[in-house]
Structures are given as C-alpha cells and as structure tokens.
Scaffold this active site. Sequence first.
Site, PDB file in Angstrom:
ATOM      1  N   HIS A  26       0.852  -1.200   0.000  1.00  0.00           N
ATOM      2  CA  HIS A  26       0.000   0.000   0.000  1.00  0.00           C
ATOM      3  C   HIS A  26       0.879   1.238   0.000  1.00  0.00           C
ATOM      4  CE1 HIS A  26       0.454   0.996   4.355  1.00  0.00           C
ATOM      5  NE2 HIS A  26       0.471  -0.315   4.545  1.00  0.00           N
ATOM      6  N   ASP A  60      -0.384   4.465   0.860  1.00  0.00           N
ATOM      7  CA  ASP A  60      -0.787   5.495   1.821  1.00  0.00           C
ATOM      8  C   ASP A  60      -0.040   5.286   3.130  1.00  0.00           C
ATOM      9  OD1 ASP A  60      -2.393   3.089   2.237  1.00  0.00           O
ATOM     10  OD2 ASP A  60      -3.450   4.243   3.761  1.00  0.00           O
ATOM     11  N   ASP A 116       6.624   1.343   6.334  1.00  0.00           N
ATOM     12  CA  ASP A 116       5.218   0.942   6.233  1.00  0.00           C
ATOM     13  C   ASP A 116       4.458   1.924   5.342  1.00  0.00           C
ATOM     14  OD1 ASP A 116       2.739  -0.218   6.710  1.00  0.00           O
ATOM     15  OD2 ASP A 116       2.530   0.631   8.712  1.00  0.00           O
ATOM     16  N   GLU A 162      -5.039   1.649   3.037  1.00  0.00           N
ATOM     17  CA  GLU A 162      -4.892   0.580   4.020  1.00  0.00           C
ATOM     18  C   GLU A 162      -4.835   1.140   5.436  1.00  0.00           C
ATOM     19  OE1 GLU A 162      -3.099  -2.268   6.741  1.00  0.00           O
ATOM     20  OE2 GLU A 162      -2.248  -0.348   6.135  1.00  0.00           O
ATOM     21  N   GLU A 163      -4.092   2.229   5.623  1.00  0.00           N
ATOM     22  CA  GLU A 163      -3.950   2.789   6.967  1.00  0.00           C
ATOM     23  C   GLU A 163      -5.260   3.375   7.490  1.00  0.00           C
ATOM     24  OE1 GLU A 163      -1.552   1.966   8.509  1.00  0.00           O
ATOM     25  OE2 GLU A 163       0.346   2.123   7.436  1.00  0.00           O
ATOM     26  N   GLU A 188     -11.570   0.563   3.407  1.00  0.00           N
ATOM     27  CA  GLU A 188     -13.030   0.470   3.271  1.00  0.00           C
ATOM     28  C   GLU A 188     -13.473   0.046   1.881  1.00  0.00           C
ATOM     29  OE1 GLU A 188     -15.034   3.939   4.625  1.00  0.00           O
ATOM     30  OE2 GLU A 188     -14.239   3.816   6.655  1.00  0.00           O
ATOM     31  N   HIS A 210       3.920   3.435  12.438  1.00  0.00           N
ATOM     32  CA  HIS A 210       2.804   4.186  13.024  1.00  0.00           C
ATOM     33  C   HIS A 210       3.259   5.186  14.089  1.00  0.00           C
ATOM     34  CE1 HIS A 210      -0.684   1.294  11.805  1.00  0.00           C
ATOM     35  NE2 HIS A 210       0.278   1.316  10.903  1.00  0.00           N
TER      36      HIS A 210
END
Length: 452
Positions: free
Chosen positions: A88, A90, A121, A152-153, A157, A418
Amino acid sequence: MTQAELRDAVTRVLPGVTEDLIRLARIPGIAFQGFDHQHVERSAEAVAELLRGVGLPEVRIVRQGGQPAVIGRRPAPPGAPTVLLYAHHDVQPIGDRSQWRTEPFEPTEIDGRLYGRGCADDKAGVLAHVAALRAFGDDLPVGIVVFVEGEEEYGSESLETLLRTYRDEITADVIVIADSGNWDVGVPALTTSLRGLVNLFVDVATLDHAVHSGMYGGAVPDALTTLCRLLGTLHDESGDVAVAGLVSNAAAPLDYPIDRFREESGILDGVDLIGTGRLVDRVWTKPTATVLGIDAPRTGEAPNALLPSARAKVSVRLAPGDDPAKAFEAIKAHLEAHAPWGARVTVTVEQDGAPCVIKADGPAYDAARAAFRTAWDGVEPVDMGVGGSIPFIATFQELFPSSAVVVTGVEDPDSRAHGPNESLHLGEFARVCLAETLMLANVAEMVQPVSR
C-alpha cells in the site's frame, strides 16, 4: 537467470530503487479525513509511473468510492504460474511532530537506517516489488499482478469492492503481501497469524447538564469519573482482558526474551508488563483492550463542574479464531453490565476486521523459505504471529481460496511503524529485495498454475 545472476541484478538496481523509495516517501499520502487527499493522488501516480518503468504493459489507477489504488499486470509465460504482489502507498499521520528526530516527509539516512513516515510501512513494500521486477527485466519467469492499495492505513473500506470488481484481472496462484516484518534484524520470517480488530466508542451519561462540582459533588457521579471506572473493568488485576466470551489461543513455539521485548517496546524501568502466560501468547494470540482516547475538557480549560457526559475510543485486538461481530457483542454486554452507579452507557462500533491464520505449507511456502535462506545467508526463517491487524488478508483468503497467501515484509522490531521516527533498516531492505526476486524464480519452478 541463475541465483548468482539474480543476486548481481538486485545489487545493480538497488541504488536506484532506494532513490525511488526516497522520492515516494516525500509524498505525504495520508488517506485519513481532514488531510489533503491530493497527496494520495500524487502517490498513486508515482506508483503507476514506477510500474510502467519496470515494463508492465497494463498499468492503471482504479478506485471504487475510496482512495486510488494501482493495478499493474503482465501475463504469465505459457505454463507458468501468476503471482500477485500487494503493498500500500498510503501512510499514517505523523502524530506528535516534536517526537521526530528528522523531518517526517524528508527521508534521512542515519546509521544505516532510513527515517521517515512510510519508509518502512509500506512504501518499502512497494519498492521491494519494483526491485524484483527490475532485477528480472524482460525475463520474468512468472505472470505478475501488482496491486498497490491507497487507503490501508485508514481501514481499507473500498478494498473488498475493488477486489470483487477486478477479481478476474488479479486472480493469481500465489499472493505475496509485503506489509509485515521479520523476527529480527538478520532473521527472516513468514507471518502466519494476525489478530483481528474491533474499534468502538463508549459513551457515558450521568446528567442532563453540567453542574457545580462543589454544590453537587459527593452525591452526583460525574461522567468522566464514571467512564474511568467503567474502562477499568476491561482488565483484571494481572492485566488480562476480563471480557467473557473473547477467544484466546496459543502462539507459535518461539521464545521472545523479555529483556529484548522491554528494550524494543521502550517500556520504562520499573514498569511491569501486564497479562499472564507466554509473552508471544500475550502479544499475538490473546485479546487486548486499549483506551485510545477520551473526549473531555483539556486540563487548562476545565471548569469546576461535574461533566454530564464523556466518551472514550477503545481498541480491542482479537485472537485468531475469534469473530468480530460476536466479539463486539461480548464487549458491549460487558460494558453495559458493569455500568457504575446506574450510568447510561452506549457502545457503538467504529470499525472491525477479522483475524487470520495461514497454514504455511506447500510449494509456495517452500519457495519463499528457500529464498529467505539464500538471501539471509543460510539463516533459517521462522513462522511468527503478529499482534497487529491486517483484516484484508482474511478477505484475500475468502475471495481467492485456491491461492497461497504469503505474508512477508520489510519491518524489523525497531522500525516503529505508526509512531514517531519510523525507519527502514537498509541492510534488511536489500535482503528483502533479493528474497522476493529469488522467491519469484522459485515459484516459477515449484508452483503449478491452477487452471482458470
């Protein structure tokens, strides 16, 4: 191409791959509400250009109501299997800027690590795929589908809708998900279990309006104190989650030294670890309950008044084998049953995601493990669990039941995904790029394509 030729090819392309990672990580592509989503669009365009640059003849940006994803395809040679490569583009918000050693969106190398939001990440996951494709050039031995998600983060959805919409285009014999990590620097791993997730809001009300804390305190319970007492019931005295009905399991037979864990977590001297049982069980296969935030007046603005209502956001991680819907009902029942002093308690779900278990045996996993052994100079890879959640893996398992799902990644215990000072160990990144390249070669030899 021989192993030696592939190793030389990866060494040759790696400097350019690292520069492209730096350029991609400069784009603050945050899919959360309240952020400029034009950066997510820029990030998707940059990924699309990278995939076109490695010679994929079909590359396009797609969406189904959410943020942009990128799909790139190259058909398999006759009789060869197809591999889907997931990552991903994002990233998480940066959080408290004062805690960063470097500019979050200006990747900076310090002592062999590349610091910056998304460097690990998961933009390094994107570039690991690019590295493998560049190493092969026009000699790819397998069919390739690259699927790079853009939200993804923020909960993925629209991912299931994307997967269903483009299912025929992205079906593959092997799915490689580069969004996890390794056991340690120098020790590769396959991720074979991940916890699920239920994020929920807990609202407590005790009054219909705020009242003077001196005139009414001592007889009327304020909502914030009530909420604190309620949240305290989520754990027992040992720190284990005290909600009846949640699943617990045993983790892989690995020893996680407590001293190493304390150092990696940054826990302060004198602070005890919570929970009971083996450490790997506590962090991989038992439920957790974490209070992420509370809506209440800031201390500098708080009046001397009893609050009529208060809200908390709680994150519950679910053990593999649990069901998010049943787990939410168990948590809701617990909170309602433990409401202090007859307070009104309302529990609502924000988001949830299923845990997963991967039975990592068969030719695709043999191909991966062999590649890891070579890339890490003979070190045996381990099977490990992950305490975090990647709910879409269960979605891949459901939609593509005949595909082998191989979960790998670029992170190590000090990557701090994160959090502030996220970083990528560049030596490990080189091994990951080599391992993925070798894995594609092994898959071509070891995996028989499924008739479609």
